[in-house]
Design a protein around this motif. Structure first.
Motif, mmCIF file in Angstrom:
data_model
loop_
_atom_site.group_PDB
_atom_site.id
_atom_site.type_symbol
_atom_site.label_atom_id
_atom_site.label_comp_id
_atom_site.label_asym_id
_atom_site.label_seq_id
_atom_site.Cartn_x
_atom_site.Cartn_y
_atom_site.Cartn_z
ATOM 1 N N THR A 1 0.830 -1.209 0.000
ATOM 2 C CA THR A 1 0.000 0.000 0.000
ATOM 3 C C THR A 1 0.863 1.257 0.000
ATOM 4 O OG1 THR A 1 -1.716 -1.194 1.212
ATOM 5 C CG2 THR A 1 -1.818 1.210 1.236
ATOM 6 N N GLN A 2 1.900 1.239 0.803
ATOM 7 C CA GLN A 2 2.796 2.391 0.829
ATOM 8 C C GLN A 2 3.462 2.602 -0.526
ATOM 9 O OE1 GLN A 2 5.517 1.563 3.997
ATOM 10 N NE2 GLN A 2 3.990 1.863 5.634
ATOM 11 N N SER A 3 3.821 1.518 -1.189
ATOM 12 C CA SER A 3 4.463 1.636 -2.499
ATOM 13 C C SER A 3 3.520 2.249 -3.524
ATOM 14 C CB SER A 3 4.955 0.253 -2.954
ATOM 15 O OG SER A 3 5.586 0.345 -4.205
ATOM 16 N N ILE A 4 2.217 1.835 -3.511
ATOM 17 C CA ILE A 4 1.229 2.408 -4.434
ATOM 18 C C ILE A 4 1.057 3.897 -4.158
ATOM 19 C CG2 ILE A 4 -1.198 2.368 -5.104
ATOM 20 C CD1 ILE A 4 -1.173 -0.645 -4.526
ATOM 21 N N ASN A 5 0.885 4.244 -2.887
ATOM 22 C CA ASN A 5 0.729 5.663 -2.542
ATOM 23 C C ASN A 5 1.930 6.493 -3.001
ATOM 24 O OD1 ASN A 5 -1.729 5.094 -1.350
ATOM 25 N ND2 ASN A 5 -0.874 4.864 0.719
ATOM 26 N N ARG A 6 3.121 5.912 -2.812
ATOM 27 C CA ARG A 6 4.318 6.650 -3.257
ATOM 28 C C ARG A 6 4.320 6.831 -4.760
ATOM 29 N NH1 ARG A 6 7.088 3.396 0.567
ATOM 30 N NH2 ARG A 6 7.771 2.011 -1.121
ATOM 31 N N THR A 7 3.886 5.807 -5.487
ATOM 32 C CA THR A 7 3.884 5.896 -6.953
ATOM 33 C C THR A 7 2.900 6.960 -7.432
ATOM 34 O OG1 THR A 7 4.453 3.548 -7.072
ATOM 35 C CG2 THR A 7 3.589 4.582 -9.070
ATOM 36 N N VAL A 8 1.663 6.957 -6.855
ATOM 37 C CA VAL A 8 0.675 7.961 -7.248
ATOM 38 C C VAL A 8 1.163 9.368 -6.899
ATOM 39 C CG1 VAL A 8 -1.682 8.772 -6.842
ATOM 40 C CG2 VAL A 8 -1.236 6.327 -7.076
ATOM 41 N N GLY A 9 1.720 9.503 -5.725
ATOM 42 C CA GLY A 9 2.253 10.815 -5.336
ATOM 43 C C GLY A 9 3.348 11.266 -6.271
ATOM 44 N N LEU A 10 4.200 10.305 -6.674
ATOM 45 C CA LEU A 10 5.260 10.638 -7.619
ATOM 46 C C LEU A 10 4.684 11.095 -8.947
ATOM 47 C CD1 LEU A 10 8.276 10.657 -8.414
ATOM 48 C CD2 LEU A 10 8.049 8.235 -9.012
ATOM 49 N N LEU A 11 3.587 10.430 -9.396
ATOM 50 C CA LEU A 11 2.954 10.813 -10.661
ATOM 51 C C LEU A 11 2.424 12.244 -10.587
ATOM 52 C CD1 LEU A 11 1.862 10.112 -13.472
ATOM 53 C CD2 LEU A 11 -0.182 9.212 -12.365
ATOM 54 N N VAL A 12 1.732 12.566 -9.509
ATOM 55 C CA VAL A 12 1.187 13.921 -9.357
ATOM 56 C C VAL A 12 2.322 14.957 -9.386
ATOM 57 C CG1 VAL A 12 -0.041 15.460 -7.788
ATOM 58 C CG2 VAL A 12 -0.870 13.130 -8.139
ATOM 59 N N GLY B 1 -0.574 -1.573 -11.340
ATOM 60 C CA GLY B 1 -1.106 -2.912 -11.574
ATOM 61 C C GLY B 1 -0.162 -3.985 -11.057
ATOM 62 N N ARG B 2 1.127 -3.748 -11.279
ATOM 63 C CA ARG B 2 2.104 -4.743 -10.817
ATOM 64 C C ARG B 2 2.136 -4.818 -9.292
ATOM 65 N NH1 ARG B 2 8.598 -4.847 -12.140
ATOM 66 N NH2 ARG B 2 9.021 -6.852 -11.154
ATOM 67 N N LEU B 3 2.074 -3.665 -8.653
ATOM 68 C CA LEU B 3 2.086 -3.656 -7.195
ATOM 69 C C LEU B 3 0.857 -4.367 -6.622
ATOM 70 C CD1 LEU B 3 3.374 -0.043 -6.437
ATOM 71 C CD2 LEU B 3 4.573 -2.190 -6.022
#
Length: 831
Positions: free
Chosen positions: A37-48, A262-264
């Protein structure tokens, strides 16, 4: 630490500290879900964040491009104003040619000034240290819009090396040349108008020239505008490409983020499986040996590292073993298991295990207890191989108790072994012996052959000593050339004496060093337990005393300790203490014994002999303290004092009734080996003013033969100075006579032992006669020492001896009596 030993603390926890190896486990499923979950949140935050950065960057790039294109248009407008001003100037000049109206001339000047302002602005920008503010003021003066001036300066610097802008600047410089032509034409027309009416032909030519310049101005304007337009199109294309790249980047980012999320999510679903796989890989690939076993020692699981540490080819071979079989000492397993059951875990304890081939391996172990899920208890642990560290510790321990050069025990280990041997001897009512061995004159080996050669000799001495001893005996190196020997289980005192003689004999055999033979001797002090000491320190101190007694007895012998020696040792220590203070306290004095020519009884010189006015014991002769001065390192300083004092006395005597007097000074072995000897002699002669030919230095055969190359070099330098060399105590040495041919010897002094015996022993008389004959054949003078009887003098005269000295003529005389007694002896003494 011996096999099976380990360090244990008082509370039962086994602890050595320093190294750890813990069993690493994979993260639990809950932890894996949280991490996903932390990895997904980090990825979305990175995208923004990336989208925001791209948006800001895009706006900045577009804004910069639009401002730059606007500036390019401003430069095109500035060129148009420049072109219009030059055309207006030419039109005003043509009118001025016809009307001669000063207003037309002023209009010409004003129009030309606009071009001049542009030129100064450009020159200011092109200068490396140009003033941008001055250039901006120039653009404002040329009626450019104030909002455009700042960007015109910035763009000039940013794009001046662009190929389109660079060509535009070159055209601008050409326009400046046209400006110079316009100004020059104006000056010429002004001069013609001032001179009177203009000739029609001249007027026509001037108008034609104005038309030509006007045409060139038009061409320059068109070319400048063309290059500015090309620059604008280049920048527009660059902006389009940049925006396209940014768009593609944003699209790629969006695709990547979608794929990553998706991978995460899939990884999140497989977290338990992945954790198990990761745990297995970590277990198998860990460099530490990992294992799990039952409390009764049955190994349930282990990794390949454990098999490698224990010397087995595969982990399956270890699974067939029991933990109890692996311990060097079975009791270790019982002790550690009891501590583990009490404490639940053990950290960093050292223990010895057995490899497959039976060799020991030392390991650092961490163990803990865990539940097996079925109500049972398992043991889980890890271990790492610390065998090399243990070997390093053992080597360090060895170096702390052994001599680095010879690998013999050092003083610390010898004292430990001696103390233990004394305890055993006391319980068993046995005798043990201690020997203190000191190599005679070993310093000369280091001084002449170098310390590397000296080290080689010490190693060879150590090997010889070890070869003579039993396995239960100990030989230690406790100093530079000092060794201690411990002999246990002694039944007879005579056995100790036999061993001492054996050691002296084997050390007297030649040592081969750099293809040459070197001979050594030793002095040995011997002490026995319990008669000569009941503890280690007393025994060693007493054999040290006995060793010094052996040196006083002529070296190359051994002496058993006696109580009298202890008194002598204390006396020696007291004498040494006084000797170190004697020179500063001016307690030394010199006596001089005359040397007479046999034929004329004329005084040729005197031999300087040192005495010590001891504050307690009175006047001491050299035999009582010179050897001690040699041993404690005072002889060089004392020798220099003797040389300087005797030279000054010789100067005093030569200034009186003995202008041809010579002074003889003895050199000790340590003085002769001193590298500064020649320099010291030169300095003393220079300070005292004594001619070198009036100084006679006496050496012994043993000094000459210690190092033939050094002896030849030193004697040669002294002889070249004019100093005469005498061989003292001739006939008592054990060396080749070949040196008499090669060394610059001027005089032989027959030892007093031969002179004393020549009147009662024909052999002594024959030896004296042979020495005199040989010396004369070699053109050397001969002096006989110790002449005390008229019969001796008569016999020496008959044999042709050149010079004599002894109590028959005069004893050694103190300085206050010397001159008077020399006058009484000189030329008067008769046989």
């Amino acid at each position: 630490m011996s096999d099976g030993e380990s360090g244990r603390r008082g509370d039962g926890r086994i602890q050595t500290g320093g190294e750890t190896a813990a069993l690493a486990a994979a993260p639990a499923p809950g932890v894996s879900e949280a991490r996903a979950t932390q990895s997904i949140n980090r990825t979305v935050g990175l995208l923004v964040a990336l989208f925001a950065a791209v948006a800001v960057g895009s706006v900045s790039i577009v804004s910069f491009g639009l401002r730059t294109m606007s500036t390019f248009r401003a430069y095109a407008s500035a060129e148009s104003r420049w072109s219009k001003s030059q055309k207006d100037a030419l039109l005003a000049l043509a009118r001025f040619l016809d009307t001669r109206d000063p207003h037309d001339d002023e209009a010409f000047r004003a129009a030309v000034a606009v071009g001049d302002v542009y030129r100064r602005a450009r020159l200011e920008l092109e200068r490396p240290d140009g003033d941008d503010a001055e250039a901006a003021r120039g653009f404002l003066a040329a009626r450019n819009h104030p909002d455009e001036v700042e960007t015109m300066v910035a763009v000039f610097h940013q794009f001046r090396h662009n190929e389109h802008i660079d060509r535009a600047l070159a055209i601008w410089r050409q326009g400046d040349a046209l400006l110079d032509e316009v100004q020059g034409l104006g000056d010429r027309v002004r001069a013609e108008v001032a001179a009177g009416p203009v000739d029609p032909a001249r007027r026509t030519a001037t108008l034609r020239e104005i038309d030509q310049i006007n045409a060139r101005i038009n061409d320059t304007t068109e070319r400048f505008a063309s290059n500015i337009g090309q620059a604008t199109r280049w920048l527009r294309g660059l902006l389009v490409k940049t925006i396209a790249v940014v768009t593609l980047l944003v699209t790629a980012l969006a695709v990547w983020v979608s794929w990553r999320v998706g991978r995460l999510l899939k990884a999140h679903e497989r977290s338990l499986t992945t954790s198990e796989r990761r745990y297995r890989l970590l277990f198998e690939r860990n460099l530490a040996g990992l294992y799990r076993s039952t409390l009764d020692g049955r190994i349930l699981e282990c990794n390949s590292a454990l098999a490698r540490i224990l010397g087995y080819p595969a982990r399956e071979d270890v699974l067939e073993l029991n933990m109890h079989e692996l311990h060097l000492d079975p009791e270790d397993r019982e002790v550690t298991l009891a501590a583990l059951l009490q404490q639940k875990f053990l950290v960093n304890y050292e223990i010895g295990l057995r490899r497959r081939d039976g060799s020991p391996v030392w390991v650092l172990v961490n163990e803990s207890l865990l539940e097996d899920g079925a109500g049972g208890t398992l043991l889980e642990g890890s271990l790492i191989d610390i065998t090399e560290r243990k070997r390093a510790e053992e080597q360090s321990h060895h170096q702390a108790y052994h001599d680095a050069l010879t690998d013999l025990p050092n003083r610390i280990l010898f004292h430990d072994r001696l103390s233990l041997a004394i305890l055993h001897a006391h319980r068993r009512k046995q005798i043990l012996a201690v020997m203190f061995i000191d190599l005679d004159h070993f310093k000369n080996v280091n001084d002449t052959l170098g310390h590397t050669a000296g080290d080689e000799v010490l190693v060879a001495v150590a090997e010889r000593l070890k070869s003579c001893l039993r396995e239960e005996d100990t030989v230690a190196r406790v100093g530079g050339d000092e060794f201690l020997v411990l002999l246990s289980g002694i039944t007879r005192d005579s056995d100790v004496g036999a061993m001492a003689r054996k050691l002296l004999k084997i050390l007297a055999e030649p040592f081969t060093l750099k293809k040459r033979e070197l001979f050594l001797s030793a002095s040995i002090g011997v002490g026995l337990y319990p008669n000569d000491g009941t503890d280690a320190e007393t025994l060693v101190a007493n054999v040290d005393t006995a060793m010094y007694r052996a040196k006083e007895a002529g070296r190359n012998n051994f002496q058993f300790f006696t109580p009298h020696m202890q008194e002598a040792s204390q006396e020696r220590a007291h004498l040494e203490s006084g000797l170190r203070r004697a020179l500063p306290r001016d307690e030394f004095t010199l006596h001089y014994q005359p040397i007479l020519e046999m034929s004329s009884r004329r005084v040729l010189g005197v031999e300087a002999l040192v005495r010590w006015n001891h504050p307690e014991r009175g006047l001491l002769g050299p035999k009582e303290f010179i050897g001690l001065a040699e041993d404690v390192g005072l002889i060089v300083t004392l020798g220099e004092w003797i040389l300087r004092r005797s030279c000054r006395e010789a100067i005093r005597l030569r200034a009186g009734a003995f202008p041809d007097l010579r002074v003889a000074v003895n050199l000790s072995p340590r003085q002769f080996q001193d590298k500064d000897l020649v320099w010291i002699v030169q300095r003393v002669l220079a300070e005292t003013g004594l001619p070198p030919a009036c100084l006679d230095l006496e050496i012994t055969e043993s000094i000459a033969m210690q190092n033939l190359s050094l002896t030849g070099e030193v004697l040669g330098e002294l002889a070249r100075m004019g100093i005469r060399i005498s061989m003292d105590d001739f006939g008592t040495g054990h060396s080749s006579l070949n040196y008499l041919k090669h060394f610059p010897i001027h005089r032989l002094k027959i030892d007093r032992s031969f002179v004393a015996g020549m009147t009662r022993d024909d052999r002594d008389r024959s030896i004296v006669a042979a020495i005199i004959s040989m010396a004369h054949n070699l053109s050397l003078r001969v002096t006989a020492e110790g002449v005390e009887a008229p019969a001796q003098a008569e016999m020496l005269a008959a044999l042709g001896c050149d010079d004599v000295q002894g109590f028959l003529f005069a004893p050694p005389l103190p300085e206050p009596l010397l001159e008077e007694r020399l006058a009484a002896v000189d030329g008067v003494a008769r046989v």
